[in-house]
Design an enzyme around this catalytic site. Structure first.
Site, PDB file in Angstrom:
ATOM      1  N   CYS A   1       0.816  -1.207   0.000  1.00 44.15           N
ATOM      2  CA  CYS A   1       0.000   0.000   0.000  1.00 44.15           C
ATOM      3  C   CYS A   1       0.857   1.268   0.000  1.00 44.15           C
ATOM      4  O   CYS A   1       1.974   1.273   0.491  1.00 44.15           O
ATOM      5  CB  CYS A   1      -0.926   0.082   1.196  1.00 44.15           C
ATOM      6  SG  CYS A   1      -1.806  -1.443   1.517  1.00 44.15           S
TER       7      CYS A   1
ATOM      8  N   ARG B   1       3.145   0.394  -5.250  1.00 37.55           N
ATOM      9  CA  ARG B   1       3.021  -0.317  -3.979  1.00 37.55           C
ATOM     10  C   ARG B   1       1.722  -1.106  -3.866  1.00 37.55           C
ATOM     11  O   ARG B   1       1.463  -1.737  -2.835  1.00 37.55           O
ATOM     12  CB  ARG B   1       3.109   0.674  -2.822  1.00 37.55           C
ATOM     13  CG  ARG B   1       4.355   1.523  -2.862  1.00 37.55           C
ATOM     14  CD  ARG B   1       4.331   2.560  -1.779  1.00 37.55           C
ATOM     15  NE  ARG B   1       4.538   1.955  -0.495  1.00 37.55           N
ATOM     16  CZ  ARG B   1       5.715   1.786   0.087  1.00 37.55           C
ATOM     17  NH1 ARG B   1       6.796   2.206  -0.514  1.00 37.55           N
ATOM     18  NH2 ARG B   1       5.817   1.219   1.260  1.00 37.55           N
TER      19      ARG B   1
ATOM     20  N   TRP C   1      -2.820  -2.662  -1.604  1.00 39.10           N
ATOM     21  CA  TRP C   1      -2.560  -4.038  -2.020  1.00 39.10           C
ATOM     22  C   TRP C   1      -3.178  -4.890  -0.923  1.00 39.10           C
ATOM     23  O   TRP C   1      -2.759  -4.840   0.238  1.00 39.10           O
ATOM     24  CB  TRP C   1      -1.061  -4.305  -2.146  1.00 39.10           C
ATOM     25  CG  TRP C   1      -0.756  -5.657  -2.701  1.00 39.10           C
ATOM     26  CD1 TRP C   1      -0.728  -6.022  -4.019  1.00 39.10           C
ATOM     27  CD2 TRP C   1      -0.438  -6.831  -1.955  1.00 39.10           C
ATOM     28  NE1 TRP C   1      -0.410  -7.352  -4.138  1.00 39.10           N
ATOM     29  CE2 TRP C   1      -0.219  -7.887  -2.880  1.00 39.10           C
ATOM     30  CE3 TRP C   1      -0.311  -7.127  -0.601  1.00 39.10           C
ATOM     31  CZ2 TRP C   1       0.107  -9.185  -2.501  1.00 39.10           C
ATOM     32  CZ3 TRP C   1       0.019  -8.425  -0.217  1.00 39.10           C
ATOM     33  CH2 TRP C   1       0.223  -9.431  -1.162  1.00 39.10           C
TER      34      TRP C   1
ATOM     35  N   ASN D   1      -0.453   1.294   6.075  1.00 40.47           N
ATOM     36  CA  ASN D   1       0.360   0.367   5.281  1.00 40.47           C
ATOM     37  C   ASN D   1       1.024  -0.577   6.274  1.00 40.47           C
ATOM     38  O   ASN D   1       1.720  -0.107   7.180  1.00 40.47           O
ATOM     39  CB  ASN D   1       1.400   1.178   4.498  1.00 40.47           C
ATOM     40  CG  ASN D   1       2.543   0.347   3.936  1.00 40.47           C
ATOM     41  OD1 ASN D   1       3.640   0.834   3.781  1.00 40.47           O
ATOM     42  ND2 ASN D   1       2.307  -0.905   3.639  1.00 40.47           N
ATOM     43  N   GLY D   2       0.784  -1.866   6.122  1.00 37.03           N
ATOM     44  CA  GLY D   2       1.394  -2.832   7.041  1.00 37.03           C
ATOM     45  C   GLY D   2       0.406  -3.929   7.388  1.00 37.03           C
ATOM     46  O   GLY D   2      -0.636  -4.077   6.730  1.00 37.03           O
TER      47      GLY D   2
ATOM     48  N   GLU E   1      14.598 -17.380 -13.338  1.00 40.34           N
ATOM     49  CA  GLU E   1      14.121 -16.042 -13.676  1.00 40.34           C
ATOM     50  C   GLU E   1      13.187 -16.089 -14.896  1.00 40.34           C
ATOM     51  O   GLU E   1      12.165 -15.387 -14.926  1.00 40.34           O
ATOM     52  CB  GLU E   1      15.334 -15.127 -13.926  1.00 40.34           C
ATOM     53  CG  GLU E   1      15.024 -13.711 -14.341  1.00 40.34           C
ATOM     54  CD  GLU E   1      14.189 -12.911 -13.337  1.00 40.34           C
ATOM     55  OE1 GLU E   1      13.941 -13.385 -12.231  1.00 40.34           O
ATOM     56  OE2 GLU E   1      13.749 -11.803 -13.700  1.00 40.34           O
TER      57      GLU E   1
ATOM     58  N   LYS F   1       9.366 -14.770 -14.816  1.00 37.82           N
ATOM     59  CA  LYS F   1       8.848 -13.743 -15.737  1.00 37.82           C
ATOM     60  C   LYS F   1       7.579 -14.250 -16.418  1.00 37.82           C
ATOM     61  O   LYS F   1       6.587 -13.541 -16.506  1.00 37.82           O
ATOM     62  CB  LYS F   1       9.877 -13.377 -16.827  1.00 37.82           C
ATOM     63  CG  LYS F   1      11.056 -12.559 -16.401  1.00 37.82           C
ATOM     64  CD  LYS F   1      10.754 -11.133 -16.017  1.00 37.82           C
ATOM     65  CE  LYS F   1      10.432 -10.981 -14.574  1.00 37.82           C
ATOM     66  NZ  LYS F   1      11.482 -10.643 -13.647  1.00 37.82           N
TER      67      LYS F   1
ATOM     68  N   GLU G   1       4.566 -14.594 -13.864  1.00 43.84           N
ATOM     69  CA  GLU G   1       4.003 -13.391 -13.237  1.00 43.84           C
ATOM     70  C   GLU G   1       3.271 -12.495 -14.215  1.00 43.84           C
ATOM     71  O   GLU G   1       2.338 -11.803 -13.827  1.00 43.84           O
ATOM     72  CB  GLU G   1       5.057 -12.602 -12.462  1.00 43.84           C
ATOM     73  CG  GLU G   1       6.078 -11.898 -13.296  1.00 43.84           C
ATOM     74  CD  GLU G   1       7.096 -11.128 -12.461  1.00 43.84           C
ATOM     75  OE1 GLU G   1       6.737 -10.608 -11.407  1.00 43.84           O
ATOM     76  OE2 GLU G   1       8.257 -11.053 -12.896  1.00 43.84           O
TER      77      GLU G   1
ATOM     78  N   HIS H   1      14.877 -36.113 -11.194  1.00 46.37           N
ATOM     79  CA  HIS H   1      14.468 -36.449  -9.825  1.00 46.37           C
ATOM     80  C   HIS H   1      13.012 -36.076  -9.561  1.00 46.37           C
ATOM     81  O   HIS H   1      12.642 -35.827  -8.414  1.00 46.37           O
ATOM     82  CB  HIS H   1      15.400 -35.768  -8.816  1.00 46.37           C
ATOM     83  CG  HIS H   1      16.821 -36.206  -8.983  1.00 46.37           C
ATOM     84  ND1 HIS H   1      17.301 -37.385  -8.460  1.00 46.37           N
ATOM     85  CD2 HIS H   1      17.848 -35.637  -9.663  1.00 46.37           C
ATOM     86  CE1 HIS H   1      18.582 -37.519  -8.789  1.00 46.37           C
ATOM     87  NE2 HIS H   1      18.930 -36.474  -9.524  1.00 46.37           N
TER      88      HIS H   1
ATOM     89  N   LYS I   1       4.701  -3.581  -7.397  1.00 51.08           N
ATOM     90  CA  LYS I   1       6.121  -3.435  -7.730  1.00 51.08           C
ATOM     91  C   LYS I   1       6.984  -3.607  -6.486  1.00 51.08           C
ATOM     92  O   LYS I   1       8.083  -4.147  -6.552  1.00 51.08           O
ATOM     93  CB  LYS I   1       6.345  -2.057  -8.363  1.00 51.08           C
ATOM     94  CG  LYS I   1       7.769  -1.787  -8.765  1.00 51.08           C
ATOM     95  CD  LYS I   1       8.152  -2.575  -9.998  1.00 51.08           C
ATOM     96  CE  LYS I   1       9.608  -2.408 -10.381  1.00 51.08           C
ATOM     97  NZ  LYS I   1      10.096  -3.582 -11.148  1.00 51.08           N
TER      98      LYS I   1
HETATM   99  C1  F6R Z   1       9.687 -10.052 -10.283  1.00 55.40           C
HETATM  100  C2  F6R Z   1       9.969  -9.013  -9.326  1.00 55.40           C
HETATM  101  C3  F6R Z   1       9.990  -9.356  -7.893  1.00 55.40           C
HETATM  102  C4  F6R Z   1      11.043  -8.518  -7.155  1.00 55.40           C
HETATM  103  C5  F6R Z   1      10.956  -8.768  -5.647  1.00 55.40           C
HETATM  104  C6  F6R Z   1      12.029  -8.013  -4.883  1.00 55.40           C
HETATM  105  O1  F6R Z   1       9.738  -9.594 -11.578  1.00 55.40           O
HETATM  106  O2  F6R Z   1      10.159  -7.887  -9.681  1.00 55.40           O
HETATM  107  O3  F6R Z   1      10.188 -10.708  -7.681  1.00 55.40           O
HETATM  108  O4  F6R Z   1      12.303  -8.849  -7.632  1.00 55.40           O
HETATM  109  O5  F6R Z   1       9.707  -8.372  -5.183  1.00 55.40           O
HETATM  110  O6  F6R Z   1      11.923  -6.647  -5.096  1.00 55.40           O
HETATM  111  P1  F6R Z   1      13.118  -5.681  -4.798  1.00 55.40           P
HETATM  112  O7  F6R Z   1      14.207  -5.998  -5.731  1.00 55.40           O
HETATM  113  O8  F6R Z   1      12.548  -4.310  -5.014  1.00 55.40           O
HETATM  114  O9  F6R Z   1      13.515  -5.907  -3.372  1.00 55.40           O
END
Ligand code: F6R
Length: 606
Positions: free
Chosen positions: A2, A27, A72, A98-99, A479, A483, A486, A502, A601
């Site tokens: 949030c 956020r 969020w 927020n929390g 990774e 990608k 998500e 395995h 994000k």
């Molecule tokens: C995936 C992604 C997340 C962030 C994770 C950590 O594409 O962006 O998995 O990598 O939330 O975020 P930061 O790097 O901001 O601590």
């Protein structure tokens, strides 16, 4: 998670709040709302994104005091009732939060016994009514109400509160969730990060845990500690103004950020390796590097994957043990930490709650801490001993792309520095020579990435995907899978090639494709065997190969050809087609690429 924004002063508040909400949407974007005080209090909220709220807001809202929130969802769905701001039972207080309040069930029971009832499913409404209960019990003194509340709640919170009886006043406090106070000639700005208000404010207060700050009458600030004793405000000057993010003609931020990588990485590789920060002992970073016996890299999600790549490089070239751990696990497993540990918090945002908490744990146990970060003035920038920045520019797409490759570069450069300090100039130079080849090869690939859209078309209807890599490119597989899942919502798993036998191989059939990263020579032969095992079971294979690898090309269904580069930098190159593949698949599936469902994000709750 949030985002919180608030203003009180002589300006009209409507546009400041909307602008701040838009900047804080990274956020969370499940719902948004604002509360204004204009003699009486008024709350307007809406499920959905900030633009959904803007659509229902009257064009003019006469008020000089207000708070707002972009959510969020943690407790309760993304509904209007659960959206913030929340109003207390008597209507005396309105609050944004927020929390997470961990003992909300217990507080709910306490308040129900006192006759309270609740209209939302949120922990925030429970917290607010506890504050109100104490507020009414303490002669409507918000400071005393908060001091009492702190002793009753567990969890994390950043709060901004307005009171019906106190027009022109905002009270803020925080514990383990970020919140700052910005100040200008007109009044006060409350925000989850500095950039939401840096266009207006040049002076800031960064409240400590459980400090209470009351701002009112355009210029009065009072700061109290956790016990309610008044203390001097610590005001810092900052010029943190930022340009508004721009897609620069690209349809999505994610695509822009993928295509920015050659320039960003070449600037980074060509720049001085700047280590900011200091220790109170006066020791500099080189002294530290001499004395450390181990490096621990902590991070979450994509950042954790970058840490895994770095482990291969640092151990191989600098010969120092490296542990890479999810911050969320590290913080709770009572790790052995001492003052010969360098703990690196790897975080694009610098605001990830678990990484911040893990960093605090390491610092408290005596480790030297370092943040490798993209966002300046973030919580981890303030809380680490040393900082190195990614200089990747704002990353707006929720799926991290350019920050990931920049993280690998900055960690590889650190490996080169350590190798040199330990007397291995040749290894140190080998890293630098390899890094200098990244940009031109990446640019060449991006200019001719002709078949990725075709492959996306061919595989977009798959329900599952396996990603395999080995060694340096095992994290690339993780990774690539992250990608894809998500942003396109296709189930995908990343595995080290040899582990497939395995268990996961049981999944393979004609409808379960596998993406294999085959672009480093060290693991190529072994991966070829893994590919054959998949093909023997009818599975489809797409392989990322080096140009000219005709042997691999003949045994797989599809290939993505990459220029051949030194192994050490192959993870930086090989991840880019995976970013693009995920992007195009997501587009074909009609997904919101820049703001995928259920995500934010910055993950600012644990
Ligand atoms: C995936 C992604 C997340 C962030 C994770 C950590 O594409 O962006 O998995 O990598 O939330 O975020 P930061 O790097 O901001 O601590």
């Amino acid at each position: 998670m949030c985002g919180i924004i608030g203003y009180t002063g002589s300006k009209q508040v409507r546009d400041i709040l909307i602008d701040g909400l838009q900047k804080l949407e990274y956020r969370g974007y499940d719902s948004a709302g604002i509360a204004l005080h204009n003699g009486s209090m008024r709350v307007i909220k809406s499920p959905g994104k900030v633009h959904d709220l803007v659509e229902i807001l009257p064009p003019a809202l006469d008020s000089n005091t207000g708070i707002a929130h972009t959510r969020w969802a943690t407790h309760g769905g993304a509904t209007e009732l659960n959206a913030h701001p929340h109003t207390s039972s008597t209507g005396k207080l309105v609050l944004v939060h927020n929390g997470i309040i961990e003992n909300s069930a217990q507080i709910e029971g306490f308040l129900k016994n006192k006759g309270y009832s609740f209209i939302s499913e949120t922990d925030t409404e429970i917290l607010l009514n506890l504050i109100e209960y104490e507020y009414l019990a303490n002669g409507k003194d918000i400071k005393s109400a908060l001091v009492k509340t702190f002793s009753l709640v567990t969890g994390s919170y950043a709060l901004a509160i307005i009171e019906e009886d106190k027009p022109g006043r905002i009270t803020l406090c925080r514990k383990d969730s970020p919140l700052i106070l910005g100040i200008d000639k007109t009044g006060f700005y409350v925000a989850s990060d500095i950039y939401a208000v840096s266009e207006y404010a040049g002076h800031f207060i960064f409240p400590g845990n459980n400090d209470i700050i009351i701002v009112e009458n355009k210029s009065k600030i009072t700061v109290y500690d956790v016990h309610g004793n008044e203390k001097e405000p610590e005001i810092k000057e900052f010029n943190a103004a930022k340009k508004k993010p721009d897609r620069c003609g690209y349809e999505h931020f994610m695509k822009k950020e993928i295509f920015e990588q050659p320039d960003i990485l070449s600037d980074l590789v060509g720049s001085e390796y700047k280590i900011e920060g200091h220790l109170s002992s006066g020791k500099n970073f080189n002294d530290i590097l001499h004395s450390i016996s181990r490096i621990t890299i902590i991070g979450c999600g994509t950042s954790w994957h970058a840490g895994l790549v770095a482990r291969y490089i640092i151990e191989k070239y600098a010969r120092i043990p490296v542990i890479v751990e999810y911050a969320s696990e590290y913080r709770y497993r009572d790790p052995v930490i001492n003052n010969h540990d360098l703990v690196i918090s790897l975080s694009q945002s610098g605001e990830t709650a678990d990484t911040i908490a893990a960093n605090r744990l390491a610092a408290d146990a005596g480790a030297i801490t370092m943040g490798i970060l993209n966002v300046r003035n973030s919580s981890l920038d303030r809380e680490t001993d040393f900082q190195v920045f990614l200089e990747a520019g704002d990353e707006i797409g929720v799926a991290s792309t350019k920050a990931y490759t920049a993280q690998i570069i900055q960690l590889s450069r650190l490996a080169s520095i350590i190798a040199a300090l330990r007397g291995n100039e040749a290894k140190s130079q080998e890293i630098l020579d390899a890094l200098s080849q990244i940009s031109s090869n990446l640019r060449y690939f991006l200019e001719k990435n002709s078949n990725i859209t075709d492959l996306a078309q061919k595989y977009a209807s798959s329900s599952n995907f396996l990603f395999l890599g080995r060694g340096l490119n095992f994290p690339t597989a993780l990774e690539g899978a992250l990608k894809l899942k998500e942003i396109s919502y296709i189930h995908a798993e990343g595995y080290p090639g040899a582990e497939m036998k395995h268990g996961p191989i049981a999944l393979i059939d004609i409808d379960f494709p596998t993406m294999v990263i085959l672009s480093d020579n060290e693991n190529r032969t072994k991966m070829i065997s893994n590919i054959k095992e998949i093909k023997a079971r009818g599975g489809k294979v797409i392989a990322i190969i080096n140009e000219g690898d005709t042997e691999a090309e003949q045994i797989v269904d599809d290939v993505i050809k990459m220029p051949s580069v030194p192994d050490i930098i192959s993870p930086v190159l090989s991840v880019v087609p995976l970013q693009l593949f995920a992007y195009y698949v997501a587009l074909l599936r009609g997904c919101n690429v820049d703001q995928p469902r259920n995500l934010a994000k910055s993950v600012t709750v644990e």
